[in-house]
Design an enzyme around this catalytic site. Structure first.
Site, PDB file in Angstrom:
ATOM      1  N   TYR A  42       0.847  -1.201   0.000  1.00  0.00           N
ATOM      2  CA  TYR A  42       0.000   0.000   0.000  1.00  0.00           C
ATOM      3  C   TYR A  42       0.872   1.236   0.000  1.00  0.00           C
ATOM      4  O   TYR A  42       1.849   1.321   0.748  1.00  0.00           O
ATOM      5  CB  TYR A  42      -0.852  -0.012   1.266  1.00  0.00           C
ATOM      6  CG  TYR A  42      -1.750   1.181   1.478  1.00  0.00           C
ATOM      7  CD1 TYR A  42      -2.908   1.340   0.731  1.00  0.00           C
ATOM      8  CD2 TYR A  42      -1.464   2.137   2.456  1.00  0.00           C
ATOM      9  CE1 TYR A  42      -3.768   2.421   0.954  1.00  0.00           C
ATOM     10  CE2 TYR A  42      -2.315   3.212   2.687  1.00  0.00           C
ATOM     11  CZ  TYR A  42      -3.468   3.348   1.931  1.00  0.00           C
ATOM     12  OH  TYR A  42      -4.320   4.397   2.158  1.00  0.00           O
ATOM     13  N   ASP A  57      -0.974  15.500   6.198  1.00  0.00           N
ATOM     14  CA  ASP A  57      -1.907  14.811   5.286  1.00  0.00           C
ATOM     15  C   ASP A  57      -3.178  15.650   5.128  1.00  0.00           C
ATOM     16  O   ASP A  57      -4.233  15.276   5.627  1.00  0.00           O
ATOM     17  CB  ASP A  57      -2.207  13.428   5.901  1.00  0.00           C
ATOM     18  CG  ASP A  57      -3.122  12.571   5.040  1.00  0.00           C
ATOM     19  OD1 ASP A  57      -3.221  12.834   3.827  1.00  0.00           O
ATOM     20  OD2 ASP A  57      -3.739  11.643   5.589  1.00  0.00           O
ATOM     21  N   ASP A  84      -3.296   5.143  -2.417  1.00  0.00           N
ATOM     22  CA  ASP A  84      -4.221   6.122  -1.837  1.00  0.00           C
ATOM     23  C   ASP A  84      -4.159   7.383  -2.702  1.00  0.00           C
ATOM     24  O   ASP A  84      -3.148   8.082  -2.711  1.00  0.00           O
ATOM     25  CB  ASP A  84      -3.736   6.402  -0.404  1.00  0.00           C
ATOM     26  CG  ASP A  84      -4.517   7.482   0.322  1.00  0.00           C
ATOM     27  OD1 ASP A  84      -5.441   8.066  -0.255  1.00  0.00           O
ATOM     28  OD2 ASP A  84      -4.174   7.730   1.500  1.00  0.00           O
ATOM     29  N   ASP A  86      -6.286   9.923  -2.349  1.00  0.00           N
ATOM     30  CA  ASP A  86      -7.066  10.954  -1.643  1.00  0.00           C
ATOM     31  C   ASP A  86      -8.435  11.145  -2.307  1.00  0.00           C
ATOM     32  O   ASP A  86      -9.168  10.202  -2.463  1.00  0.00           O
ATOM     33  CB  ASP A  86      -6.269  12.267  -1.573  1.00  0.00           C
ATOM     34  CG  ASP A  86      -5.064  12.177  -0.638  1.00  0.00           C
ATOM     35  OD1 ASP A  86      -5.025  11.256   0.203  1.00  0.00           O
ATOM     36  OD2 ASP A  86      -4.152  13.005  -0.751  1.00  0.00           O
ATOM     37  N   HIS A 111      -7.620   3.856  -4.028  1.00  0.00           N
ATOM     38  CA  HIS A 111      -8.843   4.185  -3.299  1.00  0.00           C
ATOM     39  C   HIS A 111      -9.032   5.681  -3.322  1.00  0.00           C
ATOM     40  O   HIS A 111      -8.104   6.466  -3.236  1.00  0.00           O
ATOM     41  CB  HIS A 111      -8.917   3.578  -1.899  1.00  0.00           C
ATOM     42  CG  HIS A 111      -8.008   4.148  -0.863  1.00  0.00           C
ATOM     43  ND1 HIS A 111      -8.165   5.404  -0.320  1.00  0.00           N
ATOM     44  CD2 HIS A 111      -6.939   3.600  -0.231  1.00  0.00           C
ATOM     45  CE1 HIS A 111      -7.229   5.597   0.599  1.00  0.00           C
ATOM     46  NE2 HIS A 111      -6.462   4.531   0.667  1.00  0.00           N
ATOM     47  N   GLU A 113     -11.649   8.852  -1.973  1.00  0.00           N
ATOM     48  CA  GLU A 113     -12.517   9.084  -0.804  1.00  0.00           C
ATOM     49  C   GLU A 113     -13.535  10.197  -1.039  1.00  0.00           C
ATOM     50  O   GLU A 113     -13.419  10.969  -2.005  1.00  0.00           O
ATOM     51  CB  GLU A 113     -11.646   9.382   0.423  1.00  0.00           C
ATOM     52  CG  GLU A 113     -10.960  10.729   0.396  1.00  0.00           C
ATOM     53  CD  GLU A 113      -9.712  10.792   1.280  1.00  0.00           C
ATOM     54  OE1 GLU A 113      -8.970   9.797   1.396  1.00  0.00           O
ATOM     55  OE2 GLU A 113      -9.464  11.869   1.845  1.00  0.00           O
ATOM     56  N   CYS A 121      -6.866  13.920   7.623  1.00  0.00           N
ATOM     57  CA  CYS A 121      -6.670  12.516   7.960  1.00  0.00           C
ATOM     58  C   CYS A 121      -8.026  11.962   8.390  1.00  0.00           C
ATOM     59  O   CYS A 121      -8.805  12.644   9.063  1.00  0.00           O
ATOM     60  CB  CYS A 121      -5.657  12.409   9.099  1.00  0.00           C
ATOM     61  SG  CYS A 121      -5.763  10.830   9.972  1.00  0.00           S
ATOM     62  N   ARG A 156     -13.603   4.840  -0.729  1.00  0.00           N
ATOM     63  CA  ARG A 156     -13.477   5.045   0.726  1.00  0.00           C
ATOM     64  C   ARG A 156     -14.547   6.032   1.154  1.00  0.00           C
ATOM     65  O   ARG A 156     -14.726   7.070   0.511  1.00  0.00           O
ATOM     66  CB  ARG A 156     -12.087   5.594   1.044  1.00  0.00           C
ATOM     67  CG  ARG A 156     -12.006   6.251   2.418  1.00  0.00           C
ATOM     68  CD  ARG A 156     -10.589   6.580   2.823  1.00  0.00           C
ATOM     69  NE  ARG A 156     -10.539   7.738   3.694  1.00  0.00           N
ATOM     70  CZ  ARG A 156      -9.420   8.206   4.262  1.00  0.00           C
ATOM     71  NH1 ARG A 156      -8.271   7.606   4.040  1.00  0.00           N
ATOM     72  NH2 ARG A 156      -9.464   9.267   5.023  1.00  0.00           N
ATOM     73  N   GLU A 186     -13.988   4.233   6.525  1.00  0.00           N
ATOM     74  CA  GLU A 186     -12.934   4.857   7.341  1.00  0.00           C
ATOM     75  C   GLU A 186     -13.418   5.132   8.759  1.00  0.00           C
ATOM     76  O   GLU A 186     -14.597   5.426   8.990  1.00  0.00           O
ATOM     77  CB  GLU A 186     -12.472   6.150   6.659  1.00  0.00           C
ATOM     78  CG  GLU A 186     -11.420   6.964   7.418  1.00  0.00           C
ATOM     79  CD  GLU A 186     -10.074   6.276   7.597  1.00  0.00           C
ATOM     80  OE1 GLU A 186     -10.045   5.129   8.104  1.00  0.00           O
ATOM     81  OE2 GLU A 186      -9.031   6.887   7.260  1.00  0.00           O
ATOM     82  N   ASN A 208      -8.878  -0.411   8.087  1.00  0.00           N
ATOM     83  CA  ASN A 208      -7.666   0.399   8.238  1.00  0.00           C
ATOM     84  C   ASN A 208      -7.161   0.294   9.678  1.00  0.00           C
ATOM     85  O   ASN A 208      -7.707   0.912  10.582  1.00  0.00           O
ATOM     86  CB  ASN A 208      -8.019   1.854   7.880  1.00  0.00           C
ATOM     87  CG  ASN A 208      -6.843   2.796   8.000  1.00  0.00           C
ATOM     88  OD1 ASN A 208      -5.698   2.363   8.187  1.00  0.00           O
ATOM     89  ND2 ASN A 208      -7.107   4.088   7.881  1.00  0.00           N
TER      90      ASN A 208
HETATM   91  C1  LIG Z   1      -4.949   5.503   5.415  1.00  0.00           C
HETATM   92  C2  LIG Z   1      -4.592   6.928   5.333  1.00  0.00           C
HETATM   93  O1  LIG Z   1      -5.482   7.571   4.460  1.00  0.00           O
HETATM   94  C3  LIG Z   1      -3.191   7.090   4.717  1.00  0.00           C
HETATM   95  O2  LIG Z   1      -2.987   8.098   4.024  1.00  0.00           O
HETATM   96  O3  LIG Z   1      -2.337   6.259   4.983  1.00  0.00           O
HETATM   97  C4  LIG Z   1      -4.587   7.662   6.706  1.00  0.00           C
HETATM   98  C5  LIG Z   1      -3.752   6.971   7.751  1.00  0.00           C
HETATM   99  C6  LIG Z   1      -3.481   7.771   9.009  1.00  0.00           C
HETATM  100  O4  LIG Z   1      -3.411   9.005   8.965  1.00  0.00           O
HETATM  101  O5  LIG Z   1      -3.251   7.158  10.042  1.00  0.00           O
HETATM  102  C7  LIG Z   1      -6.022   7.849   7.161  1.00  0.00           C
HETATM  103  O6  LIG Z   1      -6.569   6.941   7.792  1.00  0.00           O
HETATM  104  O7  LIG Z   1      -6.603   8.897   6.843  1.00  0.00           O
HETATM  105 MG   LIG Z   2      -4.764   8.879   3.108  1.00  0.00          MG
END
Ligand SMILES: C[C@](O)(C(=O)O)[C@H](CC(=O)O)C(=O)O
Ligand SMILES: [Mg+2]
Length: 299
Positions: A42, A57, A84, A86, A111, A113, A121, A156, A186, A208
């Site tokens: 991943y 993030d 990912d 986004d 994925h 979202e 996040c 997501r 999520e 997750n």
């Molecule tokens: C899965 C996630 O989208 C990621 O970018 O790895 C994050 C992980 C995290 O910030 O712990 C998320 O859950 O938003």
């Molecule tokens: Mg992410």
């Protein structure tokens, strides 16, 4: 020729239930995860932002940023890579571009979202999501642009924290209808909620297992019993690397030597082993002869 990456991800999901998906923030991590025995990898959006750019993030990275890391990982491993992306980085045509470029870069799937582009996040408060219709449009745009039928589109939804479980399940079902192959609910807080998702959507769902978030760290056995298809560890190794690195920096700075933290370090021999360094070196000797540049005394 080996199967397309998307096909390999689908096969891995059949072969291992639930499939453990190892977060690899960069190519070298991917090599280690593969050696340990994981069947899929991943690329975390947070990982790209945090590790490659030193950014939070919060939707500050681009398609190009993620593509670069994707290519680096797919060039060193055959394991299928879930990426990912986004919110998809834009509207319908940008999502189409993303799909094509990710396919070319060797990803097995993505994925996407349902947060607004000023995303957060998934485990933070204050998230805002787009309307269900807009999310469905994102999935439609992705499905329409698919170049390889096995390429995985995972939807997501961040809706649980915003609108509650039932609304999130409804969204997930609408996404499956629109072409999503898998669902990533999520910030789930209980095994019962995973079960409810799995029963409703009837496609593989991803759990997750990110640390220090809203979701308890369930075991693969627990997740399997709750009907989960994929168990994700997006940043586990990254967090561990960071703690070790910080410790080493602090020790060198305060003690004037790294002697007391050598046990935190991977040895040169191990590093070279994972990199196949010796084979490359042998090749170099074959091609150009050992020590062609003269004796080491020449510098
Ligand atoms: C899965 C996630 O989208 C990621 O970018 O790895 C994050 C992980 C995290 O910030 O712990 C998320 O859950 O938003
Ligand atoms: Mg992410």
């Amino acid at each position: 020729m080996s199967a397309a990456p998307g096909q390999r991800l689908r096969e891995a999901i059949q072969a291992e239930v639930p499939l453990q998906v190892a977060g690899a923030i960069h190519a070298y991590s991917a090599i280690m995860a593969e050696r340990v025995g994981f069947r899929s990898l991943y690329l975390s959006g947070a990982g790209v932002a945090n590790a490659s750019f030193g950014l939070p993030d919060l939707g500050m990275t681009t398609l190009s940023d993620c593509l670069e890391e994707t290519r680096r990982i797919t060039s060193v491993t055959e394991l299928p890579l879930l990426v990912d992306v986004d919110t998809g980085f834009g509207g319908a045509f940008q999502i189409a571009r993303m799909m094509k470029e990710m396919n070319r870069a060797g990803a097995a799937g993505i994925h996407i979202e349902d947060q607004i582009s000023d995303k957060r996040c998934g485990h933070r408060p204050g998230k805002t999501i787009v309307k269900q219709e807009e999310m469905v449009d994102r999935i439609k745009a992705a499905a329409d642009a698919r170049m390889d039928s096995s390429f995985v589109i995972m939807a997501r939804t961040d809706a649980i924290a915003v609108e509650g479980l039932q609304a999130a399940i409804e969204r997930a079902c609408a996404c499956v209808e629109a072409g999503a192959d898998m669902i990533f609910p999520e910030a789930v807080t209980s095994l019962d909620d995973y079960r409810a998702f799995a029963n409703a959507v009837q496609v593989p769902i991803l759990a997750n297992m990110t640390e220090f978030g809203q979701t308890p760290l369930f075991t693969v056995e627990e997740l399997g019993k709750a009907g989960v298809g994929l168990a994700l560890y997006p940043l586990s190794a990254f967090r561990a690397m960071n703690a070790a690195a910080l410790n080493v920096y602090q020790a060198i700075r305060s003690e004037g030597t790294q002697r007391n933290v050598m046990d935190r370090m991977q040895t040169r021999a191990d590093l070279y082993d994972y990199l196949n360094y010796y084979d490359f070196e042998k090749k170099l000797d074959q091609l150009y002869g050992f020590n062609k540049g003269g004796s080491s005394d020449d510098g």
